[in-house]
Scaffold this motif. Structure first.
Motif, PDB file in Angstrom:
ATOM      1  N   ARG A 130      18.125 -18.854-101.763  1.00 14.96           N
ATOM      2  CA  ARG A 130      19.292 -18.432-100.975  1.00 14.96           C
ATOM      3  C   ARG A 130      20.262 -17.830-101.975  1.00 14.96           C
ATOM      4  O   ARG A 130      21.019 -18.533-102.631  1.00 14.96           O
ATOM      5  N   GLU A 131      20.216 -16.495-102.085  1.00 13.94           N
ATOM      6  CA  GLU A 131      20.974 -15.797-103.110  1.00 13.94           C
ATOM      7  C   GLU A 131      21.920 -14.775-102.485  1.00 13.94           C
ATOM      8  O   GLU A 131      21.551 -14.055-101.561  1.00 13.94           O
ATOM      9  N   THR A 132      23.135 -14.704-103.022  1.00 14.48           N
ATOM     10  CA  THR A 132      24.174 -13.819-102.507  1.00 14.48           C
ATOM     11  C   THR A 132      24.114 -12.448-103.175  1.00 14.48           C
ATOM     12  O   THR A 132      23.890 -12.344-104.383  1.00 14.48           O
ATOM     13  N   SER A 133      24.322 -11.400-102.375  1.00 19.78           N
ATOM     14  CA  SER A 133      24.384 -10.040-102.912  1.00 19.78           C
ATOM     15  C   SER A 133      25.072  -9.142-101.891  1.00 19.78           C
ATOM     16  O   SER A 133      25.368  -9.557-100.772  1.00 19.78           O
ATOM     17  N   ASP A 134      25.296  -7.892-102.294  1.00 20.61           N
ATOM     18  CA  ASP A 134      25.859  -6.880-101.395  1.00 20.61           C
ATOM     19  C   ASP A 134      24.788  -5.893-100.945  1.00 20.61           C
ATOM     20  O   ASP A 134      25.106  -4.799-100.479  1.00 20.61           O
ATOM     21  N   LEU A 135      23.530  -6.270-101.061  1.00 19.50           N
ATOM     22  CA  LEU A 135      22.441  -5.375-100.690  1.00 19.50           C
ATOM     23  C   LEU A 135      22.416  -5.147 -99.179  1.00 19.50           C
ATOM     24  O   LEU A 135      22.756  -6.030 -98.394  1.00 19.50           O
TER      25      LEU A 135
END
Length: 221
Positions: A130-135
């Motif tokens: 569960r990883e955060t990004s702006d993709l």
């Protein structure tokens, strides 16, 4: 293999734009400092008085330089928060902040976006990542479905999450201690520390997500 990452303009542009904006802000601070010191009600008067006390030409050199340095630090933090997702027929790899998380095809049952977080689920329902990004959500969906992975519209286990409270009775002491440490990291905006603690909690079979600085969790089945 399909690679999803920030555009080149973003990945490389931040190293120019952030220092430039920082330098401009430093120059603006230098120009405004004298006027601000005449406003007795304005906070942080000591900072502005310090700026006005620096003799020329050093203040003209130092203000933009310090601002550019601060902008460079911002760019460094921004770059560390970027994520690259590589999807192929036989594996999924997430790369972020010099870390790599690699999963074989048989490990990944499905994927979905929960807000700004990419979540990978195993066949048993365990959260692999569960990883955060702006993709872009659309690009992530295309990457996964294009290689035959299942893409979900929402978290199928959303109803199982419950809000964490101090000394949650169903969690072992070491997991509660990690949640407590993570709460402090969140309050201090230490995002990478909070993310690493979430990964450590996940290794113990408990999955965590955040909503408005509150931590929610569900346990491995």
């Amino acid at each position: 293999m399909t690679t999803v990452q920030e555009t080149a303009a973003v990945r490389y542009g931040i190293w120019v734009v952030c220092p430039a904006l920082g330098a401009a802000a430093g120059w603006g601070l230098k120009l405004a400092a004298g006027w601000i010191t005449t406003l007795g009600w304005f906070p942080f008067q000591g900072v502005f008085e310090l700026v006005t006390d620096i003799p020329e030409p050093w203040v003209t050199i130092a203000a933009p330089a310090i601002g550019a340095l601060a902008g460079g630090v911002l760019a460094l933090l921004w770059a560390a928060d970027m994520m690259t997702v590589e999807v192929s027929h036989d594996r999924v790899t997430l790369r972020k902040d010099d870390k790599s998380f690699d999963f074989g095809r048989n490990q990944v049952e499905s994927a979905f976006a929960d807000g700004k977080q990419l979540v990978l689920l195993s066949p048993s329902g365990a959260e692999l990542a569960r990883e955060t990004s702006d993709l872009s959500r659309a690009k992530l969906e295309q990457a996964f479905t294009g290689h035959g992975y299942r893409w979900r519209d929402a978290d199928p286990y959303a109803s199982e999450f419950r809000m964490w409270v101090e000394h949650a009775p169903e969690l072992p002491p070491d997991v509660n201690a990690l949640f407590t440490a993570r709460k402090k990291a969140i309050s201090k905006y230490e995002h990478e520390e909070a993310a690493e603690l979430a990964r450590e909690i996940r290794r113990r079979g408990v999955y965590v997500k955040d909503e408005k600085k509150r931590q929610y969790y569900r346990c491995e089945r």
